[in-house]
Motif scaffolding. Sequence first.
Motif, short mmCIF file in Angstrom:
data_model
loop_
_atom_site.label_atom_id
_atom_site.label_comp_id
_atom_site.label_asym_id
_atom_site.label_seq_id
_atom_site.Cartn_x
_atom_site.Cartn_y
_atom_site.Cartn_z
N ALA A 146 0.86 -1.18 0.00
CA ALA A 146 0.00 0.00 0.00
C ALA A 146 0.90 1.23 0.00
CB ALA A 146 -0.88 0.00 1.24
N TYR A 294 -3.26 4.70 0.22
CA TYR A 294 -3.98 4.45 -1.04
C TYR A 294 -3.30 3.36 -1.84
CZ TYR A 294 -0.47 7.64 -3.15
OH TYR A 294 0.69 8.24 -3.57
N VAL A 295 -3.97 2.93 -2.89
CA VAL A 295 -3.43 1.89 -3.76
C VAL A 295 -2.73 2.56 -4.93
CG1 VAL A 295 -4.02 -0.04 -5.29
CG2 VAL A 295 -5.21 0.25 -3.10
N ARG A 307 -7.65 -2.19 -6.80
CA ARG A 307 -7.68 -3.24 -5.78
C ARG A 307 -6.33 -3.27 -5.07
NH1 ARG A 307 -8.90 -5.36 -10.29
NH2 ARG A 307 -11.07 -5.67 -10.88
N MET A 308 -6.39 -3.53 -3.78
CA MET A 308 -5.16 -3.63 -2.99
C MET A 308 -4.37 -4.87 -3.42
SD MET A 308 -3.60 -2.12 -0.36
CE MET A 308 -4.67 -1.33 0.83
N VAL A 369 -8.75 1.57 6.42
CA VAL A 369 -8.69 1.46 4.97
C VAL A 369 -8.08 0.12 4.57
CG1 VAL A 369 -7.76 2.45 2.85
CG2 VAL A 369 -8.47 3.97 4.71
N SER A 373 -9.97 -3.26 2.68
CA SER A 373 -9.64 -3.59 1.29
C SER A 373 -9.33 -5.07 1.10
CB SER A 373 -8.43 -2.76 0.85
OG SER A 373 -7.30 -3.17 1.59
N GLY A 377 -8.87 -8.24 -3.38
CA GLY A 377 -7.48 -7.86 -3.65
C GLY A 377 -7.02 -8.26 -5.03
#
Lengths: 424, 277, 307
Positions: A146, A294-295, A307-308, A369, A373, A377
Amino acid sequence: MKTTNRILRAGTMLATALVMTLGVAASAKADTTLTVWDWKSGDPTTTPYYDKVKADFEAAHPGVTVKFVMQPHDQYYTLLGTAIAASQGPDVVLVHGGSQAKERIPAFSKLDDKVADLKARVAGWDEFAGADGSVYAVPISIQGLAVYYNKELYKKAGLDPEVTPKTWAELDAICAKLKAAGTTCFALGNKEGYGADFFYSAAAANALTAEQQAAWTTGDLKWSSPEIKAIVQKWVDTQKDGWYAEGANSTAKFMDEYQSFERSENANTIGLLSDVAHWKEFDEFLEPQNVGVYVLPPVSGGDGKLRMPLAGGIGYAVTKFSPNQDLAAELAKSFAATPAMQVFFESAGAVPSDTAVDTSKVESPSAKVVLGSLSDGAPLLHNNTSTAETEEWHRQSQMLFTGETTVDKAVARLDEVQAQAKKK
Amino acid sequence: MAEVQTREKRILRILSIPMALLALSAIYPVFFAINAALKTRKGYVLDRFGITTDPTFANFSQAWNQSRLSEYFYNSVVVTVGAVLVLLVVASMAGFALAILRFRGRKIIFITILVSLMIPVQVVLVPFYRTMIGLNLIDSRPGLIIAYTAFFLPFSVYLMTAFYARLPRELFEAAQIDGANLLKVWWHIMLPMGKPALVTLGILNTLYCWNDVLISLLVLQDQRTLMVGIAALRGEYTTNVPLLAAGICLAAAPIVILYVIFQRQIVNGIAVGAVKG
Amino acid sequence: MTETVIAKDSKSAATPRRKSGGHNAERLAYLFVLPALALVVVFRIIPLIWGLGYSFTDYDGMSQPRFVGFDNYIGIAHDPVFLDSLVNMLILLATLPIWIGLPLVLAILIHQGVPGGKIFRAVYFFPAVLSSVIVGAIFNVLLRYDGSFNLFLKAMGFSAVDWLGNSSTALFSLIAVQLWSTFGMSLLIFIAGLSTVSSEMLEAAKLDGAKLLQMWWHIVIPSIRPIIEFAAVVTTIGMLTSMFGLIYVLTAGGPGTSTILPEFLIWLEQGKMNRPGYASAISMVLFLMMAGLAAIQIRIMSRNADI
């Protein structure tokens, strides 16, 4: 003079006695001892977890002693290799998911029928599965990549700290703005090549389709393919654009890079979900309300969804040569028992593989967060890269920075290594 | 003449400045390690080089207690003392035979020992480990003593041989007139006469054994030695530099203290032992 | 009994004399070398031969080794990483004169009575007592781009250099750190050697009007040549077999391949890459190259030991 002589001679006698007693030094064995190798049990943040696993297991299995042997991480796979080669050593071993686990599968016991009851509750099995789909280790954590950012520095540069980039172009704009404000955009440590690993894996996560990810694993998607080459190109471009501070090649990712982020010397860093360099650690230095996550957007392609990138992190395998197969498998499973996992999550901040762990009490905004997520993934590309390719990419990524090679030459060389490594 | 001498002195005085800088650089790491060890983890991350204003000794006690360093310390002492003594005895015996006695195969044996001096540890890692297992020497302190002896022996044998070869031969001739047997000659003459070289080897081998990580890692997997404990503190991700620094200070302290106390003997010992008289 | 085995002088040593009982004494002599020989053979020579066996297999440490002939050796010959590591090794060896020259000059200065010489002598040896784990960890922090050394350079008005992150400086930085941590040993050896040079000879040369430098070059250095050779041998062995710890902590072999030495590559192939067979082949090539060097060294060492 005389005294020294006497001391020397006394020493000699002692030594002779010692040599003679060597043969007698037989070791008395306890009932059953299960030896576990890892590189974590001595870490103060994980100690409560290991204590819990040991206490619970020994209480459930009288007469059995669990012994944790913490190896220096530097030498871990060398030591494991020698133990495997000699077919003697630990009963249960900790391994990283992905290629480190998969390349050692012949040395591990198949666990399918023994872990059936865990399959639903625990996630992350794919990283420890063989080509036939069988499972060879019990995952204990979920790992992922991440981007963490420093909201204070965003504000200083005139950016809205709550708006995160959704596309590469937006990220580019953020970095330009930070640069204009005199802030380095990304912390980067690439001394061992890990910085480059995290970069390509995070950048590829949302750029590749599921088919392309599968093709990568089998070696059919090449480094010189447009998708991957674009990422390698961005690796070079971002450096040219001044995203990073000088000296990335001599900065260790763990922990020099992250420490510079913790000193607020740069605004973003590609961090982890578990172990270290994660929300818990950054919260400690920068205050929870100041840490955002954030990703990383894809360099190109993607379906617009972020998507993570995540996968099984680390897990426990049973060695084939362990004389106590059933007990060892029981122990491997107990590492993923919910009460122990709860401790693992709370004391170490690791994202547990066990979905039954109660994470609702977490206050940290970035942790929320991250935890939110997990259900959807993307695969972690670098987990499906062979070790030979990874080593070569470490080297090439550094030479791309020093200007000793070009993107074309680098991907050509990596294609060669890929072809050789995935031939088998 | 006097003029030349004063010029010479002036040059020396000027040259002493860079030499003093070099000396400072040799001391700096110690300062750095102690300074870092006195900081908290957070304090270190935020300011790595500054002199700590608010020293804490928590790292030392944490390294000592939590990381089992006290236990490792004991192991290191036992193994180092044991290995050094065995090394000195074995090397002195072999040196005596190779330098003084005449027997067939002497040269071949000497060369075999020298060749083994040139095998890097990495080269023999896997076979060495299997040999240790085969002989049931894994996970025992005597096993590590034997392993150290085997690894550090070649140089010791070489030095003892070179040293004994230079002793005046009248000594043995006198002994043989007295009809002393070889064991007595070795015990009463060779060991005392070899003292300068033995002191040198004692010091060097103490350093090697104390500082070793790789061999100890392979052989002692439950009982650890101090340097391995330190290496493990480095962990997967060098998370805690002050803790590591505290461990380093604790691990290096005995060696540094020994060095300070025996500085004169060490310097002279290396001199006498290594140099053709 | 003993008279037959104790050589009277080095000449008679060449032709061992035998008298009655000589056998017995000879047997006793073997007893004296046996412990040393046994240890060396069991723990070093046999593993070496064992490794030679592995080098002809595809051994991966897990499955049964399969004989593959010279495949590993052919693979090595085409492995750019291995070839780079050889080049790095040659560069390292080429710096030998500095490893000898620096301590020699310092020893001469201390011998000449430079102010503070006694202190220097004690302090210079100090880094040699520290393990490479410690030395590496410390220099890691000093040599980083934002480390104290660059801070110092900047304060002096120079620009900062990424010592460990630049292919052109990384290897030399690594060598410099290793040199820094070991030169004290050679220094002590040289100081000891210099103390054996007769002062009459020097006085006589002085009276003849020899300049200081000339005197050192023509009289002192030749007279301690055996000691210089000894130091060179010990240093070379150290260069080829004990750089691993420092590489690991300081540069991890990078950037690119610029600080990979064969010793480090063997470790990498064996551990991370899990290819003991391939690693053994590299080991054997390294050992063979060292054997050439070793032949010269053994000659010097044998001479020093009068064997």
